[in-house]
Design a protein around this motif. Structure first.
Motif, PDB file in Angstrom:
ATOM      1  N   UNK A  89      37.674  45.689  34.419  1.00  0.00           N
ATOM      2  CA  UNK A  89      37.846  46.902  33.615  1.00  0.00           C
ATOM      3  C   UNK A  89      39.206  47.551  33.895  1.00  0.00           C
ATOM      4  N   UNK A  90      39.598  47.573  35.173  1.00  0.00           N
ATOM      5  CA  UNK A  90      40.894  48.147  35.541  1.00  0.00           C
ATOM      6  C   UNK A  90      42.034  47.320  34.967  1.00  0.00           C
ATOM      7  N   UNK A  91      41.864  46.003  34.946  1.00  0.00           N
ATOM      8  CA  UNK A  91      42.888  45.141  34.344  1.00  0.00           C
ATOM      9  C   UNK A  91      43.012  45.445  32.856  1.00  0.00           C
ATOM     10  N   UNK A  92      41.888  45.631  32.184  1.00  0.00           N
ATOM     11  CA  UNK A  92      41.925  45.973  30.762  1.00  0.00           C
ATOM     12  C   UNK A  92      42.640  47.288  30.520  1.00  0.00           C
ATOM     13  N   UNK A  93      42.389  48.264  31.375  1.00  0.00           N
ATOM     14  CA  UNK A  93      43.050  49.568  31.233  1.00  0.00           C
ATOM     15  C   UNK A  93      44.560  49.449  31.443  1.00  0.00           C
ATOM     16  N   UNK A 121      33.488  43.960  26.255  1.00  0.00           N
ATOM     17  CA  UNK A 121      32.825  44.840  25.291  1.00  0.00           C
ATOM     18  C   UNK A 121      33.151  46.309  25.546  1.00  0.00           C
ATOM     19  N   UNK A 122      33.309  46.654  26.826  1.00  0.00           N
ATOM     20  CA  UNK A 122      33.687  48.031  27.174  1.00  0.00           C
ATOM     21  C   UNK A 122      35.066  48.362  26.634  1.00  0.00           C
ATOM     22  N   UNK A 123      36.003  47.430  26.799  1.00  0.00           N
ATOM     23  CA  UNK A 123      37.368  47.659  26.296  1.00  0.00           C
ATOM     24  C   UNK A 123      37.370  47.754  24.775  1.00  0.00           C
ATOM     25  N   UNK A 124      36.666  46.859  24.121  1.00  0.00           N
ATOM     26  CA  UNK A 124      36.617  46.872  22.654  1.00  0.00           C
ATOM     27  C   UNK A 124      36.063  48.192  22.136  1.00  0.00           C
ATOM     28  N   UNK A 139      43.195  48.590  19.324  1.00  0.00           N
ATOM     29  CA  UNK A 139      44.286  48.029  20.126  1.00  0.00           C
ATOM     30  C   UNK A 139      44.463  46.536  19.849  1.00  0.00           C
ATOM     31  N   UNK A 140      45.673  46.035  20.126  1.00  0.00           N
ATOM     32  CA  UNK A 140      45.945  44.609  19.991  1.00  0.00           C
ATOM     33  C   UNK A 140      45.140  43.824  21.024  1.00  0.00           C
ATOM     34  N   UNK A 152      40.766  40.033  22.292  1.00  0.00           N
ATOM     35  CA  UNK A 152      39.522  39.847  23.033  1.00  0.00           C
ATOM     36  C   UNK A 152      38.386  39.421  22.104  1.00  0.00           C
ATOM     37  N   UNK A 153      38.331  40.046  20.942  1.00  0.00           N
ATOM     38  CA  UNK A 153      37.313  39.651  19.952  1.00  0.00           C
ATOM     39  C   UNK A 153      37.500  38.192  19.539  1.00  0.00           C
ATOM     40  N   UNK A 154      38.757  37.776  19.340  1.00  0.00           N
ATOM     41  CA  UNK A 154      39.050  36.390  18.971  1.00  0.00           C
ATOM     42  C   UNK A 154      38.578  35.439  20.067  1.00  0.00           C
ATOM     43  N   UNK A 155      38.804  35.831  21.322  1.00  0.00           N
ATOM     44  CA  UNK A 155      38.404  35.004  22.450  1.00  0.00           C
ATOM     45  C   UNK A 155      36.881  34.845  22.505  1.00  0.00           C
TER      46      UNK A 155
END
Length: 214
Positions: A113-117, A175-178, A184-185, A190-193
């Protein structure tokens, strides 16, 4: 001035790491899980105190390696409100990123989560300051984080081959990031992945599908 200052300071810090090799090689032997330096030998305490006066520290990097580094907020303390907004934002983000070690032995030391942020912070910087002289460095940081986030690391895999699915903790973080940053890009990638993995495409095809390779 900032860039010259960093270049010179890095040069001297590199010299310190070379000249203090004997101490750095033994530093792990003084390691303690308790905070502070109370269990360090007196001579090491004195050196640590001298380093602290100039914004430096002994930092354990993992796998028995110790290096002398600038304190995470050192440059921000020197240049805050003295540089243009893009430089200020860049220095501030680096300070946040460098508060703790990022990874060791092919495994992440911060949470997914921190990496996503972090990715979102760098994406925001790139969008806000597209003409900044720092844009290439910012894009490099963003790209390196994105590779780890979407392709995983040697000791931090994304996909469970035996069960044929994305690891539950990774999917939850994605899913949390989305949800937090739907426009966001990073969310788009992430959705594509997720779609590609859920379709059970081979890994090499997934990298091609999301246009991201190491």
């Amino acid at each position: 001035m900032y860039e010259d200052y960093v270049k010179i300071r890095d040069k001297y810090t590199d010299c310190l790491n070379v000249s203090q090799t004997e101490i750095l090689d033994k530093y792990i032997d003084y390691h303690t899980s308790e905070p502070g330096t109370e269990h360090l030998p007196e001579n090491i305490k004195k050196i640590a105190a001298e380093l602290d006066k100039v914004g430096l520290e002994f930092r354990e990097m993992g796998e028995g390696l110790t290096e002398i580094h600038s304190l995470s907020g050192y440059y921000e303390s020197i240049f805050k409100n003295k540089v243009t907004p893009d430089y200020g934002a860049y220095i501030s983000q680096l300070a946040k990123d460098n508060k703790e070690n990022y990874a060791v032995d092919g495994g992440l030391l911060i949470t997914w989560e921190e990496l996503g942020d972090r990715l979102i912070e760098w994406e925001n910087f790139i969008n806000k300051y597209p003409k900044s002289q720092l844009i290439k460095k910012a894009k490099d940081n963003y790209h390196n984080y994105l590779l780890d986030y979407l392709l995983g690391m040697d000791s931090d895999r994304i996909y469970n081959n035996e069960e044929g699915k994305i690891y539950d903790d990774k999917r939850e973080a994605y899913n949390t990031l989305i949800k937090k940053y739907p426009n966001s890009a990073v969310a788009k990638k992430t959705k594509e992945l997720i779609t590609a993995y859920d379709a059970h495409l081979p890994v090499d095809q997934i990298e091609k599908k999301i246009n991201l390779r190491r």
